[in-house]
Design a protein around this motif. Sequence first.
Motif, PDB file in Angstrom:
ATOM      1  N   GLN A   3       5.461  92.836  14.533  1.00  0.00           N
ATOM      2  CA  GLN A   3       4.990  92.043  15.706  1.00  0.00           C
ATOM      3  C   GLN A   3       5.412  91.505  16.691  1.00  0.00           C
ATOM      4  OE1 GLN A   3       1.675  89.581  13.585  1.00  0.00           O
ATOM      5  NE2 GLN A   3       0.109  91.579  14.099  1.00  0.00           N
ATOM      6  N   LEU A   4       5.088  91.956  17.988  1.00  0.00           N
ATOM      7  CA  LEU A   4       5.628  91.467  19.199  1.00  0.00           C
ATOM      8  C   LEU A   4       4.497  90.442  19.593  1.00  0.00           C
ATOM      9  CD1 LEU A   4       7.753  93.967  18.149  1.00  0.00           C
ATOM     10  CD2 LEU A   4       7.876  94.301  20.364  1.00  0.00           C
ATOM     11  N   VAL A   5       5.106  89.592  20.459  1.00  0.00           N
ATOM     12  CA  VAL A   5       4.064  88.200  21.134  1.00  0.00           C
ATOM     13  C   VAL A   5       4.769  88.174  21.960  1.00  0.00           C
ATOM     14  CG1 VAL A   5       2.843  86.679  20.943  1.00  0.00           C
ATOM     15  CG2 VAL A   5       2.807  88.238  18.801  1.00  0.00           C
ATOM     16  N   GLU A   6       4.003  88.298  23.218  1.00  0.00           N
ATOM     17  CA  GLU A   6       4.527  88.161  24.217  1.00  0.00           C
ATOM     18  C   GLU A   6       3.903  86.455  25.197  1.00  0.00           C
ATOM     19  OE1 GLU A   6       3.843  92.895  25.108  1.00  0.00           O
ATOM     20  OE2 GLU A   6       3.307  91.061  24.091  1.00  0.00           O
ATOM     21  N   SER A  17       9.135  81.558  39.979  1.00  0.00           N
ATOM     22  CA  SER A  17       9.963  81.616  38.653  1.00  0.00           C
ATOM     23  C   SER A  17       8.963  80.990  37.899  1.00  0.00           C
ATOM     24  CB  SER A  17      11.103  80.797  38.315  1.00  0.00           C
ATOM     25  OG  SER A  17      12.123  80.526  39.158  1.00  0.00           O
ATOM     26  N   LEU A  18       9.111  82.401  36.345  1.00  0.00           N
ATOM     27  CA  LEU A  18       8.559  82.405  34.946  1.00  0.00           C
ATOM     28  C   LEU A  18       9.096  83.039  34.064  1.00  0.00           C
ATOM     29  CD1 LEU A  18       4.995  84.351  35.722  1.00  0.00           C
ATOM     30  CD2 LEU A  18       5.300  81.654  35.157  1.00  0.00           C
ATOM     31  N   ARG A  19       9.266  82.127  33.362  1.00  0.00           N
ATOM     32  CA  ARG A  19      10.087  83.183  31.957  1.00  0.00           C
ATOM     33  C   ARG A  19       9.315  83.785  31.063  1.00  0.00           C
ATOM     34  NH1 ARG A  19      13.056  79.823  26.913  1.00  0.00           N
ATOM     35  NH2 ARG A  19      15.238  81.178  27.179  1.00  0.00           N
ATOM     36  N   LEU A  20       9.207  84.602  30.935  1.00  0.00           N
ATOM     37  CA  LEU A  20       8.436  85.136  29.584  1.00  0.00           C
ATOM     38  C   LEU A  20       9.497  85.540  28.803  1.00  0.00           C
ATOM     39  CD1 LEU A  20       7.449  88.644  31.704  1.00  0.00           C
ATOM     40  CD2 LEU A  20       6.098  86.339  31.445  1.00  0.00           C
ATOM     41  N   SER A  21       8.457  85.238  26.802  1.00  0.00           N
ATOM     42  CA  SER A  21       9.363  85.720  26.082  1.00  0.00           C
ATOM     43  C   SER A  21       8.564  86.293  24.716  1.00  0.00           C
ATOM     44  CB  SER A  21       8.798  83.702  25.031  1.00  0.00           C
ATOM     45  OG  SER A  21       9.308  82.618  25.901  1.00  0.00           O
ATOM     46  N   CYS A  22       9.163  86.471  23.839  1.00  0.00           N
ATOM     47  CA  CYS A  22       8.659  87.662  23.208  1.00  0.00           C
ATOM     48  C   CYS A  22       8.915  87.324  22.082  1.00  0.00           C
ATOM     49  CB  CYS A  22       9.059  89.397  23.450  1.00  0.00           C
ATOM     50  SG  CYS A  22       9.395  90.435  22.244  1.00  0.00           S
ATOM     51  N   ALA A  23       8.407  87.244  20.838  1.00  0.00           N
ATOM     52  CA  ALA A  23       8.325  86.471  19.658  1.00  0.00           C
ATOM     53  C   ALA A  23       8.400  87.734  18.701  1.00  0.00           C
ATOM     54  CB  ALA A  23       7.943  85.088  19.461  1.00  0.00           C
ATOM     55  N   VAL A  24       9.028  88.229  17.855  1.00  0.00           N
ATOM     56  CA  VAL A  24       9.163  89.088  17.004  1.00  0.00           C
ATOM     57  C   VAL A  24       8.669  89.013  15.551  1.00  0.00           C
ATOM     58  CG1 VAL A  24      10.007  91.291  16.030  1.00  0.00           C
ATOM     59  CG2 VAL A  24      10.274  90.259  18.472  1.00  0.00           C
ATOM     60  N   CYS A  96       6.790  93.431  26.024  1.00  0.00           N
ATOM     61  CA  CYS A  96       8.174  93.729  25.740  1.00  0.00           C
ATOM     62  C   CYS A  96       8.147  95.252  24.760  1.00  0.00           C
ATOM     63  CB  CYS A  96       8.401  92.353  24.395  1.00  0.00           C
ATOM     64  SG  CYS A  96       9.272  91.686  23.540  1.00  0.00           S
ATOM     65  N   ALA A  97       9.694  94.836  23.950  1.00  0.00           N
ATOM     66  CA  ALA A  97       9.554  96.627  23.053  1.00  0.00           C
ATOM     67  C   ALA A  97      10.831  96.215  21.806  1.00  0.00           C
ATOM     68  CB  ALA A  97       9.556  98.232  24.114  1.00  0.00           C
TER      69      ALA A  97
END
Length: 120
Positions: A3-6, A17-24, A96-97
Motif C-alpha cells: 500500500q502507498l499512502v500519500e 511550498s508544500l511537502r508531499l509524503s508517501c508512506a509504503v 506516488c508510484a
Amino acid sequence: QVQLVESGGGLVKAGDSLRLSCAVSGRPISAWAMGWFRQPPGKEREFVAAISWSGGSTYYADSVKGRFTISRDNAENSVYLQMNSLKHEDTAVYYCAADVDATMQEYDYWGQGTQVTVSS
C-alpha cells in the motif's frame, strides 16, 4: 499487500511550498525506484519526478525542475516531494508510484493520490 499512502496535499497560494509524503507498507522499498506523477484537472496523468533505489539519481519533468525535489528514506519506507515556488499550473492530484524492477519504465504500485490546489 503493498500500500502507498500519500499525504501533505492542500490549498496554497502561488509562491508557497508544500511537502508531499508517501508512506509504503507491505514490502521494503529499498530496492525499488520510486516516482511522483500528477494529473491536472481535465488532463492526462504526467510524470513529475523519480528517484533511483539508492537515491543517487533523480529525474524531473522540465516543468518542475529547479522547484521540486524528490527524496527518500528507505529506513522509513517513505518517499517525499518538496515543492517550492508553486504555480497555479501545479494544481493536480499527485500520485506516488513504486517500480519494483527499478527501471523507471513501468510502475507496479500506485497510491490513491493527494490533491494539491494552488490559487493564483
